[in-house]
Design a protein around this motif. Sequence first.
Motif, PDB file in Angstrom:
ATOM      1  N   GLY A  30      -0.565   5.315   2.340  1.00 37.32           N
ATOM      2  CA  GLY A  30      -0.452   6.100   1.115  1.00 37.32           C
ATOM      3  C   GLY A  30       0.313   7.391   1.342  1.00 37.32           C
ATOM      4  O   GLY A  30       1.173   7.762   0.540  1.00 37.32           O
ATOM      5  N   THR A  83      -3.912  11.308  -2.363  1.00 30.10           N
ATOM      6  CA  THR A  83      -3.316   9.978  -2.210  1.00 30.10           C
ATOM      7  C   THR A  83      -3.945   9.255  -1.030  1.00 30.10           C
ATOM      8  O   THR A  83      -4.323   8.082  -1.129  1.00 30.10           O
ATOM      9  N   SER A  85       3.814   8.709  -0.315  1.00 28.22           N
ATOM     10  CA  SER A  85       4.059  10.026  -0.910  1.00 28.22           C
ATOM     11  C   SER A  85       5.334  10.639  -0.359  1.00 28.22           C
ATOM     12  O   SER A  85       6.170  11.150  -1.110  1.00 28.22           O
ATOM     13  N   LEU A 115      -6.195   5.795  -1.304  1.00 32.64           N
ATOM     14  CA  LEU A 115      -5.807   4.575  -0.601  1.00 32.64           C
ATOM     15  C   LEU A 115      -6.885   4.147   0.391  1.00 32.64           C
ATOM     16  O   LEU A 115      -7.119   2.963   0.580  1.00 32.64           O
ATOM     17  N   GLY A 136       0.910   4.235  -2.805  1.00 33.96           N
ATOM     18  CA  GLY A 136       0.902   5.661  -2.483  1.00 33.96           C
ATOM     19  C   GLY A 136       2.005   6.402  -3.217  1.00 33.96           C
ATOM     20  O   GLY A 136       1.796   7.492  -3.771  1.00 33.96           O
ATOM     21  N   LEU A 181       0.838  -1.201   0.000  1.00 31.57           N
ATOM     22  CA  LEU A 181       0.000   0.000   0.000  1.00 31.57           C
ATOM     23  C   LEU A 181       0.873   1.251   0.000  1.00 31.57           C
ATOM     24  O   LEU A 181       0.556   2.250  -0.658  1.00 31.57           O
ATOM     25  N   VAL A 187       1.011   6.649  -6.904  1.00 27.49           N
ATOM     26  CA  VAL A 187      -0.040   7.662  -7.115  1.00 27.49           C
ATOM     27  C   VAL A 187       0.600   9.041  -7.167  1.00 27.49           C
ATOM     28  O   VAL A 187       0.359   9.843  -8.081  1.00 27.49           O
ATOM     29  N   THR A 188       1.472   9.308  -6.201  1.00 34.86           N
ATOM     30  CA  THR A 188       2.159  10.593  -6.157  1.00 34.86           C
ATOM     31  C   THR A 188       2.983  10.811  -7.431  1.00 34.86           C
ATOM     32  O   THR A 188       2.954  11.883  -8.039  1.00 34.86           O
TER      33      THR A 188
END
Lengths: 320, 295
Positions: free
Chosen positions: B205, B72, B209, B76, B50, B46, B53-54
Amino acid sequence: MTARGLGGPAGAILAAAALAAALVLPSVAGTYYIRVVTGIFMFGMLASGWNIVGGYTGYPDFGAAAFIGIGAYTTGILMLRVHLPFAAALPAGGILSIAAAVAMGSVLLRLRGHYFAVATLGFMIVLQQLASNLDVTGGGSGMNLPPVRSFTTFYYWMLAGLIVAVAVGFVLPRSRVGYAIAAIRENQDAAQVLGVAPLPFKIFAYAASAFFFGIGGGIYAYWFTFIDPPTVFNIDFTIQAVVMTIFGGPGTALGPLAGAVILKSLDVVLTNISIFLHNVFFGALVCLLVIFAPRGLAEIFQARGGLIEAIRTELRENRI
Amino acid sequence: MSAAAQIALQNAINGLLIGGTYATVAVGFSLVWGILNVINIAHGALVMLGAYVTYWLFTLYHIDPLLSLPLTGALLFALGYPLQRIVINQVVRASFFITFLLTFGLELLITNLALAAWTADIRSVTTSYSGWSVALGPIALPVVRVVSLLIALLTAAALQLVMTRTRLGGAIRATASDQEAARLMGIPIAHVYALTFGIAAATAGIAGSLISLSFPIFPSMGAGYTLVAFVTCVLGGLGSVPGALLGGLLLGLLQTYAASWLGPNFDNIIAFSVLILVLLVRPAGLLGRAQRFRG
């Protein structure tokens, strides 16, 4: 799938037939299949070994790959630096694994449940980093063992290891030590009150399990000829052994072997379909197995009312 | 200031800076372990999601990582809630082996899907302020890591407030201390479990980041962070936000000093040796179970 289910003359005939088939296979099968079956034997041995501590004793050893590493490096170092023959180096790896298990076990086995799992995992990671820092292990760049021409060598070594591991699974529950171990698994405090000192028995089970991982690691090292810290001190070995044991039926003699045969074969098939996605499939498979058959094959085959009813009961009991 | 003192001080600063990120990684893991009694092997995966995603928000849409943090976290959470509600809740009352294996399967699934989608290439997020560093006398303070520590502290503080001051926090604590009693009081257990896991996923998440700002990103990066979470939780005590914070900072300091004194390849040997020692001396962690969710 249990010892009881396969007891008697029918079981003996079946076992003899399986053994005969295993002995003859290398003379009829190609190199690829010999390699695949060697892998199945290896994981059958590892799962049966893990079953001694995880299944019979109920201690979740998640650092079992520590002994893969110890076995692999002991065998490698003795062959490469001391020039011992493989047949002499391999038992040394097994014996050193037992010694390490006795030393660490007398400390770690005082912990229970989650904490034991975490501590054994930590033990493996410490050894992994140690192996990458020492000179004798070749450090992070690993170690090359002398290559062997014939793959059947490893096939028979693994088969021998597997037979011993499965035999231990049969003998242990019928022995004095086995009764003590079962008592400790069911209720350690009660066992203690009845005069069973838990620690020596737990150390025995941990060391026996470590022995098979050490031997497995030693054969693996010679088989693959190259070892480095991340490939042998690899949690994947532990997890696969755990998955196979739990799928086949923990605490049974043949369950771990059945789990290894089925899951490893499936894994080979999935790899042939897509080498890229086979781990995705395997991950999904593990999730499905855990949700629908958390107590493994053994319990489902013995369940009254058949497979569907068994799965329904499992789902009802475990969900919230 | 002597050179030795300067190095020791710089190590302390570096250790605390990385420790803040460790705490953010661990706090959700600790929550799930302490309250749901699930060791979530997929926690690191996970964290990895994260980070990706960032990375994608930054690379495709040029959204600054610090601005995309709430997004983010929300994404999540949206993944974590159904994961617990639909999948993990099915076996949450089974033995610890079972949930351990299930989350291992999830880890395998998530990591390898990421590998298939994004390849094994190592990526990084490089912002305009990535290289900035403030000199404070003889000590260097990398801006990104200072900001990460501040966000880590804010996340921990916010989570602690949720746990101690809100109805949701009360429900989560009630469920943790006695599931049956909580059910009888009308608390929807399955929902609370899913919310707890969702919150844990959101903090994972956010940790991802923060990590993406200073460290490389790749699909299999999660496993290392799951281990970090393990050690941090055991050091600090399960299910406790202040415990995770203390454990994270301690682990950061330990690793930094070990790397400085013994060499960069000894950080895990020291970290895990200390872990095993703590387990033997004080299995409930430094802040223990008794004090969970108190200040």
